[in-house]
Design an enzyme around this catalytic site. Structure first.
Site, PDB file in Angstrom:
ATOM      1  N   SER A 168       0.833  -1.200   0.000  1.00  0.00           N
ATOM      2  CA  SER A 168       0.000   0.000   0.000  1.00  0.00           C
ATOM      3  C   SER A 168       0.863   1.243   0.000  1.00  0.00           C
ATOM      4  CB  SER A 168      -0.895   0.025   1.242  1.00  0.00           C
ATOM      5  OG  SER A 168      -0.137   0.342   2.399  1.00  0.00           O
ATOM      6  N   ASP A 169       0.352   2.326  -0.591  1.00  0.00           N
ATOM      7  CA  ASP A 169       0.956   3.617  -0.306  1.00  0.00           C
ATOM      8  C   ASP A 169       0.802   3.847   1.193  1.00  0.00           C
ATOM      9  OD1 ASP A 169       2.158   6.088  -0.540  1.00  0.00           O
ATOM     10  OD2 ASP A 169       0.936   6.727  -2.238  1.00  0.00           O
ATOM     11  N   TRP A 170       1.668   4.678   1.750  1.00  0.00           N
ATOM     12  CA  TRP A 170       1.748   4.783   3.204  1.00  0.00           C
ATOM     13  C   TRP A 170       0.455   5.351   3.784  1.00  0.00           C
ATOM     14  CZ3 TRP A 170       5.171   2.010   1.515  1.00  0.00           C
ATOM     15  CH2 TRP A 170       6.310   1.611   2.200  1.00  0.00           C
ATOM     16  N   ALA A 225      -2.570   4.023   3.031  1.00  0.00           N
ATOM     17  CA  ALA A 225      -3.677   3.862   2.085  1.00  0.00           C
ATOM     18  C   ALA A 225      -4.653   2.758   2.478  1.00  0.00           C
ATOM     19  CB  ALA A 225      -3.138   3.593   0.678  1.00  0.00           C
TER      20      ALA A 225
END
Length: 851
Positions: A242-244, A246
């Site tokens: 995941s994006d941080w 997300a």
């Protein structure tokens, strides 16, 4: 650095000795883990690391930001990194081999810092020139983006470090990026926005990052697109990270093909995933697949197994790192205009050169935001020009504009800020202290900058304090500022000028943790008299920890600054003006409001070129700006954000030691109102990609306006004539074919030319013909030499995506192939006939569609 970071075992792919673990071997390791151990592995252990699991020989994986350099796990200006040119500059090289070599340099840097997974490349597209993060993306075209990304991936992973293709998908603007719902049709998604990620998977990328945004109503961490096409159709076998921050919910993301929630240790998965599996709400098979993919990644980077397979040292570039970075500056620099062949300047014929513009002395080498790194050394354009002309010509410098009145973090290196020193040691920089609830010092350290993104972590600390002695260069009303959230105070010479509590008003990670807002005061300071400034920030829970002490000088005299620049230009044999964007106008976390250069720089260019007709303008920007003076400037060079070797690399171009090798990866408009696709701001939470596949040059080809400079445009220091183009009469859909283009170097210097091929055909839906890039190749030739560029065209070039049958198809018939040097300069043409594969009826799916 973790000891296993240099000698771990169990990797597969380039850069390995021995074989990686088989699926069966990974399965045996999986069987040794209980549900609690499995679930624990699926959320990060900290901001940049995953959990270790000694029971199976798994050490923690370390991640790092890194499109233009590898920062590592600490945001600390004392921990330096090599800084590459921005990704836009890499794409502008149109040079897969050079990009791969730079990827190898990133791998060596990652290994040096104990990093296993590099969070790069960014494969989102330049849909609108107002996108605030263009400097971190490659281009407006899916083919160029895909090829450049694949080259970087290959270089990084050849050194045993995982690359991460991000941000999957349609994360092409910054406004409301955490929540925006991008509405895009299936054909556009497949042919444009997913295409670079498909190229990354074909290149063997080891990790993919899911984006913050939604696509067609579904947040990407839970999107079906992670399963199909990414995993089941394309065969991606690594983890989706995941994006941080997300992963913001439990069941929908856990049931989806999202595999790792970062950062940790807290996340919805950490809080509830085990219970959800035990209650039958998330299938155990889904958990096993996630863990298996994570173990496969760990195996590839040498973090898993019995260490019998040893990681080979990362491949080193053939040239020393700084020499490679210097070469990359010239290779990506785009010569937009060279009227009268002013460039290259001949040093032997120069007695004086005026260098003008604040960016000449304080060049932007990288974009702002989460990807920032700290160079050990930096050569500005002014430095490079002075070094190149040492003993030959006099070099004068004038900023041309007064210093910005916007506060900048205290930095002893910056020329537009006050000299700054640590009051404890007396060394240049600041003193950072961590205090407990009673104001008692728990920790103190010397730092080089007033921007402290990650203070030391000390138990019991409740306040961050930055203390500095500043010596103003001029008298007047200075602006001083403290950046952060929660309780803030600012004192000057023992007098508190600001005190209050400022509530958190954003959940954007960049704004919270990297670039918090400033709270400013103005106070009169005397020139040359040292004064102590103290900023404090209370560490309120949930508001981040970044703390900044910044300053700006009094407003300067704009008329006097401009007059000084004009006088310097008038008295010189040649003038070099450097202009560009600022941190406020181009940075992660926000889109741009305008394409106009900030701070009166256009007026500066007008004035200088009128004073000296031998004026070169260098643009220091990560994305397009409008250039109202471009027709009157004899030489115009686009430098992008050129990395740490900016000055020497640009001097090589200015004085002819290197040819500017760049070609535009994005179309540049003459005026903002002409841009066919401009809007980045959602309406009622939705951003509609109503233009379909027509972005970039494709949109301009349908527009009533012409751009200032077409996609693919770029001049060198020689000239070329294009001869014949040889293409097959018939091509089989789904099968690659070669096109040969004959051309001659008609100039006086050895040079490089990028031959570009575009294909147009009638759309089955009745839309106007779409001309799109289908291949390119570079040639190098001496004066008078004739060469042949062989351009390989992928078999999918003759296909389109069928929304009725959800697959690639070909419509047999004639297609127009065009060849030349940009999307707007294509002198060669040929008609080819696309045929369905033998045994298939027209419209039948090709093999590439059914993979």
């Amino acid at each position: 650095m973790d000891g296993a970071g240099l000698d771990g075992a169990g990797m597969t792919g380039a850069g390995m000795t021995g074989e990686g673990m088989t699926g069966e071997e990974i399965g045996h390791l999986l069987e040794k883990l209980d549900l609690g151990q499995k679930v624990r592995l699926l959320t990060g252990a900290s901001t940049w690391r995953t959990h270790a699991e000694p029971a199976i020989g798994l050490r923690a994986l370390t991640f790092s930001d890194g499109p233009a350099g590898v920062r590592g796990v600490a945001w600390d200006e004392r921990d330096t990194s090599l800084v590459l040119p921005s990704p836009t500059a890499l794409a502008a090289t149109w040079d897969d081999e050079l990009v791969a070599e730079l990827g190898g340099l990133l791998a060596a840097e990652a290994r040096r810092k104990g990093v296993d997974v590099l969070l790069a490349p960014t494969l989102n597209l330049h849909r609108s020139p107002l996108g605030g993060r263009h400097f971190e993306c490659f281009s407006e075209d899916p083919l160029l983006t895909g090829r450049t990304g694949a080259a970087l991936i290959g270089g990084v992973q050849s050194g045993g470090v995982a690359a991460t293709a991000k941000h999957f998908v349609a994360n092409d603007a910054e406004t409301d990026r955490l929540t925006v719902d991008v509405r895009v049709d299936e054909q556009t998604l497949r042919e444009v926005y997913l295409a670079p990620f498909e190229a990354a998977v074909e290149a063997g990328v080891w990790a993919v990052m899911s984006a913050y945004n939604r696509v067609n109503g579904v947040t990407m961490a839970a999107a079906p697109l992670l399963e199909r096409p990414l995993k089941s159709e394309w065969g991606f076998d690594g983890p989706v990270v995941s994006d941080w921050g997300a992963v913001r919910s439990l069941l929908d993301t856990a049931r989806a093909a999202q595999d790792l929630a970062m950062p940790g240790p807290g996340s919805p998965w950490a809080d509830g995933l085990r219970a959800a599996v035990e209650r039958g709400l998330v299938p155990m098979e889904r958990i096993d697949d996630k863990v298996r993919r994570l173990l496969r990644l760990a195996d590839r980077v040498g973090a898993l197994g019995d260490r019998t397979r040893v990681r080979r040292p990362a491949a080193r570039p053939e040239t020393p790192p700084r020499a490679l970075l210097r070469r990359a500056v010239a290779a990506g620099a785009v010569l937009l205009r060279n009227d009268g062949e002013l460039l290259p300047l001949d040093p032997t014929r120069l007695r004086s050169v005026a260098v003008i513009g604040a960016h000449a002395a304080e060049v932007r080498i990288q974009g702002g935001g989460s990807a920032e790194v700290f160079p050990a050394s930096l050569a500005s354009p002014l430095d490079g020009i002075r070094a190149a002309l040492a003993g030959t010509a006099e070099v004068t410098y004038s900023p041309g504009l007064p210093p910005s009145t916007l506060p900048r973090p205290l930095d002893p290196v910056r020329t537009d800020g006050p000299p700054t020193r640590d009051p404890a040691s007396g060394e240049p920089g600041v003193l950072v202290r961590l205090l407990d609830a009673d104001g008692v010092e728990l920790h103190a350290e010397h730092r080089l900058s007033g921007r402290i993104v990650e203070p030391a972590r000390v138990a019991g600390a409740e306040t961050v304090e930055i203390r500095a002695l500043i010596r103003p260069r001029q008298a007047g009303e200075w602006t001083l500022a403290v950046g952060g959230w929660g309780p803030l105070s600012l004192a000057v010479a023992g007098r508190t000028l600001l005190s209050g509590t400022f509530a958190l008003d954003s959940d954007d990670p960049t704004r919270v943790h990297v670039a918090p807002p400033y709270r400013s005061v103005r106070t009169a300071l005397a020139a040359g008299e040292e004064v102590e400034v103290v900023a404090r920030r209370g560490l309120a829970p949930g508001t981040g920890v970044a703390t900044i002490l910044a300053a700006a000088p009094p407003p300067g005299d704009a008329a006097r600054a401009l007059a000084s620049a004009v006088a310097a230009a008038r008295d010189a044999d040649a003038a070099v003006v450097v202009v560009g964007t600022t941190e406020e106008s181009e940075s992660e976390g926000r889109d741009r409001d305008t394409l106009v250069l900030p701070d009166g720089q256009d007026a500066l260019v007008w004035a200088v070129v009128r004073a000296n007709p031998r004026t070169v303008v260098i643009l220091n920007a990560g994305g397009p700006v409008v250039l109202p003076w471009r027709a009157e400037v004899p030489a115009l060079l686009l430098a992008w954000f050129p990395g740490q070797e900016a000055g020497d690399g640009l001097a090589d171009v200015l004085f002819g030691r290197a040819e500017p090798g760049g070609r535009l990866p994005t179309t540049w408009a003459a005026a903002e109102e002409d841009v066919p696709v401009l809007r980045t701001r959602p309406e009622r939470g939705q951003l509609h990609y109503a233009e379909g596949t027509f972005i970039g040059y494709r949109a301009w080809l349908r527009s009533d306006s012409s751009p200032a400079y077409w996609f693919g445009h770029g001049l060198g220091y020689t000239s070329w004539s294009y001869g014949a183009m040889e293409a097959p009469y018939e091509v089989i859909a789904g099968e690659p074919f070669d096109v040969r283009v004959r051309l001659r170097n008609t100039g006086r210097r050895r040079g490089r030319e990028v031959v570009q091929l575009y294909l147009a055909g009638l759309s089955p839906t009745g839309e106007p013909p779409v001309r799109r890039l289908v291949g390119y190749a570079a040639v190098v030739a001496d004066p008078g030499e004739e060469v042949v560029a062989v351009v390989r065209v992928d078999g999918r070039a003759t296909e389109h995506w069928s929304v009725e049958r959800h697959r690639r198809e070909t419509v047999p018939g004639e297609l127009l192939l065009r060849g030349g040097r940009s999307a707007g300069d294509l002198p060669l043409g040929a008609v080819i006939t696309a045929c369905a594969p033998p045994g298939r009826s027209p419209g039948a799916a090709t093999e590439s569609a059914l993979r």
